[in-house]
Design a protein around this motif. Sequence first.
Motif, mmCIF file in Angstrom:
data_model
loop_
_atom_site.group_PDB
_atom_site.id
_atom_site.type_symbol
_atom_site.label_atom_id
_atom_site.label_comp_id
_atom_site.label_asym_id
_atom_site.label_seq_id
_atom_site.Cartn_x
_atom_site.Cartn_y
_atom_site.Cartn_z
ATOM 1 N N UNK A 41 1.082 -1.285 0.068
ATOM 2 C CA UNK A 41 -0.149 -0.001 0.019
ATOM 3 C C UNK A 41 0.883 1.232 -0.011
ATOM 4 N N UNK A 42 0.397 2.392 -0.520
ATOM 5 C CA UNK A 42 1.025 3.620 -0.707
ATOM 6 C C UNK A 42 0.621 4.282 0.285
ATOM 7 N N UNK A 43 1.750 5.096 0.788
ATOM 8 C CA UNK A 43 1.434 6.102 1.913
ATOM 9 C C UNK A 43 1.312 7.378 1.221
ATOM 10 N N UNK A 44 0.694 8.477 2.187
ATOM 11 C CA UNK A 44 0.774 9.976 1.537
ATOM 12 C C UNK A 44 1.934 10.533 1.445
ATOM 13 N N UNK A 45 3.117 9.718 1.836
ATOM 14 C CA UNK A 45 4.345 10.405 1.817
ATOM 15 C C UNK A 45 5.363 9.839 0.530
ATOM 16 N N UNK A 46 6.099 10.468 0.121
ATOM 17 C CA UNK A 46 6.667 10.206 -1.003
ATOM 18 C C UNK A 46 8.149 9.276 -0.670
ATOM 19 N N UNK A 47 8.025 8.335 -1.606
ATOM 20 C CA UNK A 47 9.233 7.330 -1.523
ATOM 21 C C UNK A 47 8.694 6.320 -0.202
ATOM 22 N N UNK A 48 7.746 6.226 0.426
ATOM 23 C CA UNK A 48 7.408 5.563 1.287
ATOM 24 C C UNK A 48 6.200 4.347 1.256
ATOM 25 N N UNK A 49 6.695 3.160 1.000
ATOM 26 C CA UNK A 49 5.407 2.411 1.173
ATOM 27 C C UNK A 49 5.198 1.605 2.406
ATOM 28 N N UNK A 50 4.051 0.748 2.601
ATOM 29 C CA UNK A 50 3.907 -0.255 3.649
ATOM 30 C C UNK A 50 3.409 -1.231 3.255
ATOM 31 N N UNK A 51 3.715 -2.486 3.892
ATOM 32 C CA UNK A 51 3.331 -4.025 3.618
ATOM 33 C C UNK A 51 2.923 -4.151 4.871
ATOM 34 N N UNK A 52 1.608 -4.155 5.200
ATOM 35 C CA UNK A 52 1.117 -4.440 6.375
ATOM 36 C C UNK A 52 1.028 -5.855 6.802
ATOM 37 N N UNK A 53 0.921 -6.352 7.923
ATOM 38 C CA UNK A 53 0.994 -7.884 8.142
ATOM 39 C C UNK A 53 -0.425 -8.533 7.916
ATOM 40 N N UNK A 54 -1.496 -8.055 8.036
ATOM 41 C CA UNK A 54 -2.794 -8.276 7.790
ATOM 42 C C UNK A 54 -3.556 -9.027 9.114
ATOM 43 N N UNK A 55 -4.336 -9.808 8.853
ATOM 44 C CA UNK A 55 -5.206 -10.214 9.854
ATOM 45 C C UNK A 55 -4.395 -11.415 10.821
ATOM 46 N N UNK A 56 -4.496 -11.321 11.830
ATOM 47 C CA UNK A 56 -3.726 -12.259 12.970
ATOM 48 C C UNK A 56 -3.957 -13.587 12.431
ATOM 49 N N UNK A 57 -2.936 -14.569 12.217
ATOM 50 C CA UNK A 57 -3.055 -15.884 11.765
ATOM 51 C C UNK A 57 -3.096 -16.843 12.944
ATOM 52 N N UNK A 58 -3.487 -18.050 12.855
ATOM 53 C CA UNK A 58 -3.407 -18.886 13.865
ATOM 54 C C UNK A 58 -2.017 -19.357 14.027
#
Length: 807
Positions: A670-687
């Motif tokens: 996912x893109x952020x509103x800040x230049x040159x900075x993207x984010x890859x979140x962890x997503x839902x908590x898996x078992x």
Amino acid sequence: MENQSSPFDFNEFSALDIKALLLKILSYWKWFIVSLLVAYFVTKYINAYQQRIYSLKSLITVKDEQNPIFSSSTNIAFNWGGPSDRVETIKTILQSRTHNEKVVQEMQYYIDYLQEGKYRMEDIYGHIPFKINIDTTQFQLINTLIKLEFLSEKMVKMSIDFGDNLNRKLLNYHSVEPRFYLVPNENYSQEFSIGFIQTDFLSFNLNLFGKPQLNKEYFIKFKDFNETVGHYRGIKVTTAKKGTSLIELGLEGPNKNRIVDYINTTVKVLEKDQIAAKIRYAVKTKEYIDTLFEAMSGNLRTIEKDLGDFKQKQNIYNLSAEGSAIFKDALQLDTQTEHLQDRLDYFKSLEQYIKSHRNFDVNTVPVPAVLEMEDSKISQSIGVLVTKYKMRETLLQTVTPDYPPLKQLDSDIKLERNALLENLSMLYLETKKRLSKVKKRLKTNQFKLRKLPQKEQKLVSFERRYAITEQNYNYLKQKSYEAGTAIASNVSDVKVIDTAKDTGQSFFKPNKSFNTLVGFLLALVLPLVFILINEFFNNKIHTVEEVENSYKIPILGVVGTKKEKTNLVVFNNPNSAMSEAYRALRSNVQFMLKRGAKSHVLLVTSSISNEGKTLTAINLASVFALSGKKTIIVGVDLRKPKIAEDFDLNNKLGLVHYLINQKQPEDIIQKTKYENLDVLLSGPVPPNPSELLLSEATPKIMDYLREKYEYIILDAPPIGAVSDAQELFQYADIILYLIRQGHTDKGLLKMIETKYKRKEVANISYVLNDFTFSKRHGYGYGYGGYGYGYYNKEKEPFYKRIFNRKS
């Protein structure tokens, strides 16, 4: 050899530790100020509240005065024991119950004169215009405050508050017998004429010797007799100088007048008793002499009359020359016979006393009233026995019969007794032989006497009887006179050198200087002890020095305390000190990275949660992005994802979907509103987070990210809680291990240190987070030491800005 080659100067580090400790102690200066203030007020209160105690002394000497009745060889009764024993006896008497009972009775010291003070009832003995003289034959109310108010110079009001306890104790001070009295009312009040006051529970004379203050409250209290005596038995009696007969008396109490009167009275009572004791010996001796003298007087008169009648009837008045010689010789022999017989009788009496008595008492040992002792060994031996028996009695009061010195004393007594008995036996036999010789000479004289005419023989017999009786009469008369003179002119063995006197002595309790010093020391020591205990049990990391001195992994940077509510410190306040700290950390990280590499992976982890991993990952990624580097933050903490909140993103889609083969990388980044900075979140908590990170998908996603980004920041879980982060170490070029000041336990770093020493992990560095400048925990190397460098000042309060402008 190893120590010699060590690059560390331990003396230098010890000095640094001491300096750091001193700085820590000084940082608690407020505690010390508060402690000193508390100590000041507490000490002031204690010095004011504690009752003032005074100590006064008197000095006396004990000199054994020789009794003039007897010569040095016969004065046994008055000189047995010696000076040192005399001193010890006097000391014992002064602390004895009997002696102090006499003093307390004489002074009526069981009466307290009191006045209500600021903190307590104060003893005003000697500062009152009246005195109580109780009727000792009547029962008196004890241990109860009695209030006296003078209504006039003739009337007084007596009040008593009995409270709930109406069954009160009364005491007869003469017989010291108690009894109980049931008071009819809780409060008692009655007016009396000044003088004799009597109720059902009190009987005393109130004597005025000054003008009392009208309507002023005075209090009196009658105390228990035995308790009062027990208190004054605590009088200190010591030998002023060893080997002398000087005795020092000391007494402590809150009232100097009472102390002075008691010490001086106890000496007077002692003098009186000592004189009475000496007179008792002399009186006893004089009574015995007078008995003999009276009998001798009657005999002399009878013999004188018989002699006169015989001379007149027989018409013979003078002896012939031969008769006179026989008379003189017979008179001399009669005197010797009587003297030797007296010695034999005394020896026998003394021998029987020694054999029948276990203890020697100077009052009961047979004393030769009219006998002059020729052998001084008898007197000396008896004196030694009396002394040793007194020592034995003293020891028995404090030790058991098995006490070794007591056994030795018993052995010495036995030897001395046997020696005395043997000496008496020898003297008895010797005197008996002498008496036998004298009697033989007396028989010869009697033979010569029978050659004289019958009349002259009878005259010699009368003259002999008269001369012997007259000689004894004159001797007894002289001794009776001497005994009477001794009684009349006897003085005490106790001489007062210094009387007890109030010369303005200051109180010694409370010791204000000592209390103030103790309070001051406690005010310093107690906070210091608390600080040292706190530091001893404080197992948290606080300074850079602690990290560098205790651990092998190097420290890469220091980050201050976050003041913003959001974790986006660098974007929201780029000129802050904390933003500058992250820039310094970026510089240090770049210095450690391999030059020429297309991409770099930085893994951020810690020992436990809440140590600033996500904060550091976000802001480190931010400074890289601001420097024009294409950067991505990857949330690999699948258990507690936090990044989404800071970027206002939805965590419903993330790394977990790729790892389970549901999405592709481009779908989850996912893109952020800040230049040159993207984010890859962890997503839902898996078992099964650990199994997912160990899957084949993980290296693939890492390779993908390396192709797309220059800097990949992995926000990893703490290694102390789970093993997920350790599985990710293989993908990281640099591992940043977060330590939070005052939060991270020193023991939590042991695991990562062990791995580092075993070379199971490399390229790892510590970052000290949430760091605050503090003298309490030392300055460390400061921000500048880790590249804080130049930065614009944060906005300061207006008063500081005004001050800075003026400066």
